[in-house]
Write an enzyme that holds these catalytic residues in place. Structure first.
Site, mmCIF file in Angstrom:
data_model
loop_
_atom_site.group_PDB
_atom_site.id
_atom_site.type_symbol
_atom_site.label_atom_id
_atom_site.label_comp_id
_atom_site.label_asym_id
_atom_site.label_seq_id
_atom_site.Cartn_x
_atom_site.Cartn_y
_atom_site.Cartn_z
ATOM 1 N N ASP A 147 -2.098 21.279 17.136
ATOM 2 C CA ASP A 147 -3.202 20.677 16.387
ATOM 3 C C ASP A 147 -3.387 19.199 16.670
ATOM 4 O OD1 ASP A 147 -3.711 22.054 13.084
ATOM 5 O OD2 ASP A 147 -4.243 22.760 15.068
ATOM 6 N N ARG A 150 -1.548 24.880 5.787
ATOM 7 C CA ARG A 150 -1.516 25.217 7.217
ATOM 8 C C ARG A 150 -0.154 24.978 7.841
ATOM 9 N NH1 ARG A 150 -5.886 25.103 10.104
ATOM 10 N NH2 ARG A 150 -4.913 24.040 11.853
ATOM 11 N N PRO A 179 -8.557 7.361 -5.903
ATOM 12 C CA PRO A 179 -8.893 6.460 -4.790
ATOM 13 C C PRO A 179 -7.924 5.280 -4.674
ATOM 14 C CG PRO A 179 -10.643 6.488 -6.464
ATOM 15 C CD PRO A 179 -9.640 7.514 -6.857
ATOM 16 N N GLU A 216 -13.590 7.464 -12.986
ATOM 17 C CA GLU A 216 -13.547 6.278 -13.868
ATOM 18 C C GLU A 216 -12.137 5.868 -14.245
ATOM 19 O OE1 GLU A 216 -16.830 8.618 -15.882
ATOM 20 O OE2 GLU A 216 -15.806 8.840 -13.976
HETATM 21 CL CL1 6GU Z 1 -8.148 11.304 -4.425
HETATM 22 N N1 6GU Z 1 -10.303 10.705 -5.818
HETATM 23 C C1 6GU Z 1 -11.525 10.170 -5.952
HETATM 24 N N2 6GU Z 1 -12.125 10.236 -7.138
HETATM 25 N N3 6GU Z 1 -12.169 9.556 -4.980
HETATM 26 C C2 6GU Z 1 -11.550 9.502 -3.805
HETATM 27 C C3 6GU Z 1 -10.273 10.056 -3.568
HETATM 28 C C4 6GU Z 1 -9.669 10.655 -4.629
HETATM 29 N N4 6GU Z 1 -9.944 9.836 -2.298
HETATM 30 C C5 6GU Z 1 -10.959 9.177 -1.767
HETATM 31 N N5 6GU Z 1 -11.933 8.960 -2.664
#
Ligand code: 6GU
Length: 250
Positions: free
Chosen positions: A168, A153, A88, A115
């Site tokens: 697309d 794709r 994230p 984590e």
């Molecule tokens: Cl790549 N990993 C995690 N754990 N949560 C996320 C993410 C990735 N992308 C958005 N939320």
């Protein structure tokens, strides 16, 4: 294109990889996907892949060695693969990034757990960090599937008889126009007359207009980056005028 997915949960992937467009691309040999279990690279009788954080605190941290060894086991050939950590904290994945990645030839996708992953993975064996959006997933596996799908794709030949990927949504930075198929009337809602007219030029203009209308209403932010023709700009002006009138009237 070759894709290696490094994960602690390889069993999550096969049903997803076997279906539909992706399944066919794999069967045709256009994309070659391998699942690598990070646990196979862990040491000791218990094959431990995570440990408590230095400095204390909640949760566990994925150890650096098994991940980096797994990465190195994949990339021994001449053309070094491009390795991506799904987290994230990464840069947000979008269509231009999918396009860039589809040109790479060989990708490694590393699924982290939420984590955390030892910082030395990022600094030592990762070329890019990607996130798929601003929300929290328990692990990178779903994100890896998103990347695999969007990138595959774009590999030449994968879409075959399907709608060309140039058409697309997002390829030119706009949302798609509305689609209709039979029946002509469903629960009292009719298909727009123009789509039944057989007039290809009118249909083209209608679709482009609806595409621009949707983007203006739902994702005006996309218009700043979209590739717009002179015609598009004229249509947009009209749409904005219309919207202004509706606002003034209500
Ligand atoms: Cl790549 N990993 C995690 N754990 N949560 C996320 C993410 C990735 N992308 C958005 N939320």
């Amino acid at each position: 294109m070759r894709l290696d997915i490094l994960t602690l949960f390889p069993d999550l992937f096969p049903p997803f990889l076997e279906e539909s467009i992706l399944g066919r691309a794999i069967k045709k040999g256009l994309v070659d996907i391998k699942l690598v279990n990070i646990r196979d690279f862990a040491e000791g009788p218990h094959k431990v892949t995570d440990d408590r954080p230095f400095g204390g605190g909640e949760g566990m941290v994925m150890k650096a060695e098994p991940i980096c060894w797994a990465v190195e086991s994949v990339g021994r050939e001449k053309n070094k693969p491009f390795s991506i950590l799904l987290t994230p904290q990464g840069r947000k994945f979008d269509q231009p990034t999918a396009w860039d990645l589809s040109q790479k030839g060989h990708l490694i996708l590393i699924c982290g757990r939420y984590e955390g992953v030892d910082e030395r993975v990022r600094t030592g064996c990762v070329d890019m960090e990607l996130s798929i959006g601003d929300y929290v997933l328990s692990g990178g596996e779903l994100a890896a599937m998103v990347v695999v799908d969007a990138v595959s794709r774009l590999v030449p030949g994968v879409l075959g008889g399907e709608r060309s990927n140039l058409e697309d949504s997002f390829q030119d930075g706009l949302l798609e126009y509305p689609h209709y198929t039979r029946p002509r009337v469903f629960r009292g809602q009719e298909v727009p007359e123009i789509l039944l007219s057989g007039d290809h030029e009118k249909i083209r203009v209608w679709r482009r207009t609806e595409s621009l209308r949707r983007t203006l209403q739902r994702r005006p932010d996309l218009l700043n980056e979209a590739r717009l023709s002179e015609e598009d700009r004229r249509i947009l002006e009209k749409l904005k005028e219309e919207a202004g009138k509706i606002e003034a009237g209500s």
